[in-house]
Design an enzyme around this catalytic site. Structure first.
Site, short mmCIF file in Angstrom:
data_model
loop_
_atom_site.label_atom_id
_atom_site.label_comp_id
_atom_site.label_asym_id
_atom_site.label_seq_id
_atom_site.Cartn_x
_atom_site.Cartn_y
_atom_site.Cartn_z
N ASP A 81 -12.43 45.69 9.41
CA ASP A 81 -11.54 45.31 8.31
C ASP A 81 -12.29 45.51 7.00
OD1 ASP A 81 -9.55 44.24 6.71
OD2 ASP A 81 -10.15 42.17 7.10
N ASP B 52 -10.93 46.40 4.05
CA ASP B 52 -10.17 46.20 2.82
C ASP B 52 -9.38 44.90 2.79
OD1 ASP B 52 -8.25 46.83 4.65
OD2 ASP B 52 -7.40 48.50 3.53
#
Length: 85
Positions: free
Chosen positions: A7, A9
Site C-alpha cells: 500500500d 499510496d
C-alpha cells in the site's frame, strides 16, 4: 506466501492523516501554521514540492539552502515514520 500487497499510496490504510500531522508539526516549528484545507493541496505532491509549498505559504521560500531544505524534508519524514510506528 503466494502474494504480497504493498500500500504505497494510502488506499488500504489512511496514511494521509499522519502526513498531515508531520507536515503540520514541521510547519509550526518553522512558524508556518496551516490547516487541513491547505494540507489538501499537498496530496499527491512530492515531499520536496510539499515543503516548497509550505515555505511559500509562510513567505520563507528563500530562507533555506537546498541542503537545509533536504534536512527539513528528512525531519518531516522521520516524524511521519515515528507516527506510524
Amino acid at each position: 506466501m503466494k502474494a504480497f500487497i504493498f500500500d504505497l499510496d494510502g488506499v488500504i490504510t489512511d496514511s494521509a492523516e499522519y502526513h498531515y500531522l508531520a507536515w503540520k508539526a514541521l510547519g509550526e516549528d518553522l512558524g508556518i501554521p496551516f490547516d487541513r484545507e491547505f494540507n489538501e493541496t499537498l496530496k499527491g505532491v512530492s515531499r520536496t514540492e510539499s515543503l516548497e509549498r509550505i515555505l511559500s505559504l509562510g513567505g520563507r521560500e528563500q530562507d533555506f539552502s537546498l541542503e537545509e531544505k533536504e534536512q527539513l524534508a528528512t525531519k518531516k519524514n522521520e516524524h511521519y515514520v515515528s507516527l506510524i510506528s
